[in-house]
Design a protein around this motif. Sequence first.
Motif, PDB file in Angstrom:
ATOM      1  N   CYS A 130       0.846  -1.198   0.000  1.00 15.27           N
ATOM      2  CA  CYS A 130       0.000   0.000   0.000  1.00 15.27           C
ATOM      3  C   CYS A 130       0.884   1.252   0.000  1.00 15.27           C
ATOM      4  O   CYS A 130       2.085   1.208   0.250  1.00 15.27           O
ATOM      5  N   GLU A 131       0.238   2.362  -0.307  1.00 18.65           N
ATOM      6  CA  GLU A 131       0.943   3.645  -0.401  1.00 18.65           C
ATOM      7  C   GLU A 131       0.965   4.260   1.005  1.00 18.65           C
ATOM      8  O   GLU A 131      -0.089   4.390   1.647  1.00 18.65           O
ATOM      9  N   ILE A 132       2.142   4.665   1.444  1.00 13.43           N
ATOM     10  CA  ILE A 132       2.327   5.040   2.847  1.00 13.43           C
ATOM     11  C   ILE A 132       1.582   6.331   3.233  1.00 13.43           C
ATOM     12  O   ILE A 132       0.848   6.343   4.230  1.00 13.43           O
ATOM     13  N   VAL A 133       1.755   7.410   2.468  1.00 11.32           N
ATOM     14  CA  VAL A 133       1.226   8.713   2.895  1.00 11.32           C
ATOM     15  C   VAL A 133      -0.305   8.694   2.953  1.00 11.32           C
ATOM     16  O   VAL A 133      -0.907   9.095   3.952  1.00 11.32           O
ATOM     17  N   SER A 134      -0.940   8.181   1.887  1.00 15.92           N
ATOM     18  CA  SER A 134      -2.416   8.168   1.870  1.00 15.92           C
ATOM     19  C   SER A 134      -2.982   7.214   2.924  1.00 15.92           C
ATOM     20  O   SER A 134      -4.018   7.488   3.531  1.00 15.92           O
ATOM     21  N   THR A 135      -2.299   6.101   3.164  1.00 21.26           N
ATOM     22  CA  THR A 135      -2.776   5.155   4.181  1.00 21.26           C
ATOM     23  C   THR A 135      -2.646   5.758   5.577  1.00 21.26           C
ATOM     24  O   THR A 135      -3.526   5.584   6.424  1.00 21.26           O
ATOM     25  N   ARG A 186      10.430  14.901  -2.854  1.00 23.56           N
ATOM     26  CA  ARG A 186      10.430  16.260  -3.378  1.00 23.56           C
ATOM     27  C   ARG A 186      11.462  17.115  -2.649  1.00 23.56           C
ATOM     28  O   ARG A 186      11.769  16.889  -1.487  1.00 23.56           O
ATOM     29  N   PHE A 187      11.927  18.104  -3.390  1.00 28.86           N
ATOM     30  CA  PHE A 187      12.903  19.056  -2.854  1.00 28.86           C
ATOM     31  C   PHE A 187      12.381  20.443  -3.146  1.00 28.86           C
ATOM     32  O   PHE A 187      12.082  20.763  -4.301  1.00 28.86           O
ATOM     33  N   LEU A 188      12.216  21.248  -2.115  1.00 28.74           N
ATOM     34  CA  LEU A 188      11.724  22.606  -2.348  1.00 28.74           C
ATOM     35  C   LEU A 188      12.897  23.515  -2.703  1.00 28.74           C
ATOM     36  O   LEU A 188      13.817  23.675  -1.916  1.00 28.74           O
ATOM     37  N   ASP A 189      12.832  24.067  -3.907  1.00 30.24           N
ATOM     38  CA  ASP A 189      13.858  25.007  -4.347  1.00 30.24           C
ATOM     39  C   ASP A 189      13.487  26.380  -3.795  1.00 30.24           C
ATOM     40  O   ASP A 189      12.485  26.967  -4.216  1.00 30.24           O
ATOM     41  N   PRO A 190      14.269  26.905  -2.850  1.00 27.20           N
ATOM     42  CA  PRO A 190      13.888  28.178  -2.229  1.00 27.20           C
ATOM     43  C   PRO A 190      13.873  29.334  -3.229  1.00 27.20           C
ATOM     44  O   PRO A 190      13.167  30.321  -3.016  1.00 27.20           O
ATOM     45  N   ALA A 191      14.651  29.225  -4.305  1.00 31.01           N
ATOM     46  CA  ALA A 191      14.713  30.307  -5.297  1.00 31.01           C
ATOM     47  C   ALA A 191      13.398  30.425  -6.060  1.00 31.01           C
ATOM     48  O   ALA A 191      12.924  31.527  -6.331  1.00 31.01           O
ATOM     49  N   THR A 192      12.824  29.289  -6.415  1.00 26.60           N
ATOM     50  CA  THR A 192      11.580  29.318  -7.209  1.00 26.60           C
ATOM     51  C   THR A 192      10.349  29.087  -6.337  1.00 26.60           C
ATOM     52  O   THR A 192       9.219  29.251  -6.790  1.00 26.60           O
ATOM     53  N   LYS A 193      10.572  28.642  -5.082  1.00 25.70           N
ATOM     54  CA  LYS A 193       9.485  28.269  -4.163  1.00 25.70           C
ATOM     55  C   LYS A 193       8.622  27.162  -4.756  1.00 25.70           C
ATOM     56  O   LYS A 193       7.423  27.069  -4.473  1.00 25.70           O
ATOM     57  N   ALA A 194       9.233  26.352  -5.600  1.00 31.36           N
ATOM     58  CA  ALA A 194       8.502  25.240  -6.219  1.00 31.36           C
ATOM     59  C   ALA A 194       9.190  23.931  -5.854  1.00 31.36           C
ATOM     60  O   ALA A 194      10.418  23.876  -5.700  1.00 31.36           O
ATOM     61  N   HIS A 213      11.530  15.174   1.273  1.00 32.79           N
ATOM     62  CA  HIS A 213      10.107  15.280   1.582  1.00 32.79           C
ATOM     63  C   HIS A 213       9.384  14.188   0.791  1.00 32.79           C
ATOM     64  O   HIS A 213       9.642  14.024  -0.395  1.00 32.79           O
ATOM     65  N   ALA A 214       8.518  13.446   1.454  1.00 30.01           N
ATOM     66  CA  ALA A 214       7.872  12.308   0.784  1.00 30.01           C
ATOM     67  C   ALA A 214       6.520  12.704   0.210  1.00 30.01           C
ATOM     68  O   ALA A 214       5.640  13.177   0.932  1.00 30.01           O
ATOM     69  N   LEU A 215       6.385  12.505  -1.095  1.00 30.84           N
ATOM     70  CA  LEU A 215       5.083  12.717  -1.734  1.00 30.84           C
ATOM     71  C   LEU A 215       4.283  11.421  -1.665  1.00 30.84           C
ATOM     72  O   LEU A 215       3.124  11.415  -1.279  1.00 30.84           O
ATOM     73  N   CYS A 216       4.901  10.323  -2.057  1.00 31.85           N
ATOM     74  CA  CYS A 216       4.267   9.012  -1.925  1.00 31.85           C
ATOM     75  C   CYS A 216       5.334   7.929  -1.985  1.00 31.85           C
ATOM     76  O   CYS A 216       6.426   8.152  -2.516  1.00 31.85           O
TER      77      CYS A 216
END
Length: 142
Positions: free
Chosen positions: A20-25, A52-60, A105-108
């Motif tokens: 199963c998928e961890i985050v949604s479960t 995921r990695f948050l790029d502080p320059a783009t905030k994305a 950072h874990a998305l799924c």
Amino acid sequence: MNYSFCKTGDDYILSLANHCEIVSTLIQFCEQEGLEAAEITGLGAVSEATLRFLDPATKAYVDKKFEEQMEITNLTANLSRKDGKPYLHVHLSLGRRDYTLVGGHALCATINGACELFVRVIKGAHPQREFDPETGLNLYKF
Ligand code: FE
């Protein structure tokens, strides 16, 4: 049910079902148990994960999918609420076959083996989150 648990006082020992998928479960579990604030730690193994990695320059966020068998050397998460719904902030460190690590950072992530967690409930706390335009993050709003 995608999980089983035992309760010890206010806290839980939790086992998620294989594949199963961890985050949604985990969100499902928190909803089911009516939890609002908790600290979650765990270990196990996955066959794929999107970090995921948050790029502080783009905030994305920049997402990257890893499709290989990896050990969860650490899962650390906290539970709060955003817009009235459970909000999980999950980080993963994953050990590869060659014993190097990837993490972020874990998305799924999909379990392949086991996922054993300890959920420490923070009783009486009701932390909320709000989007912060300066950082691009959903930050605690106290
Ligand atoms: Fe994060």
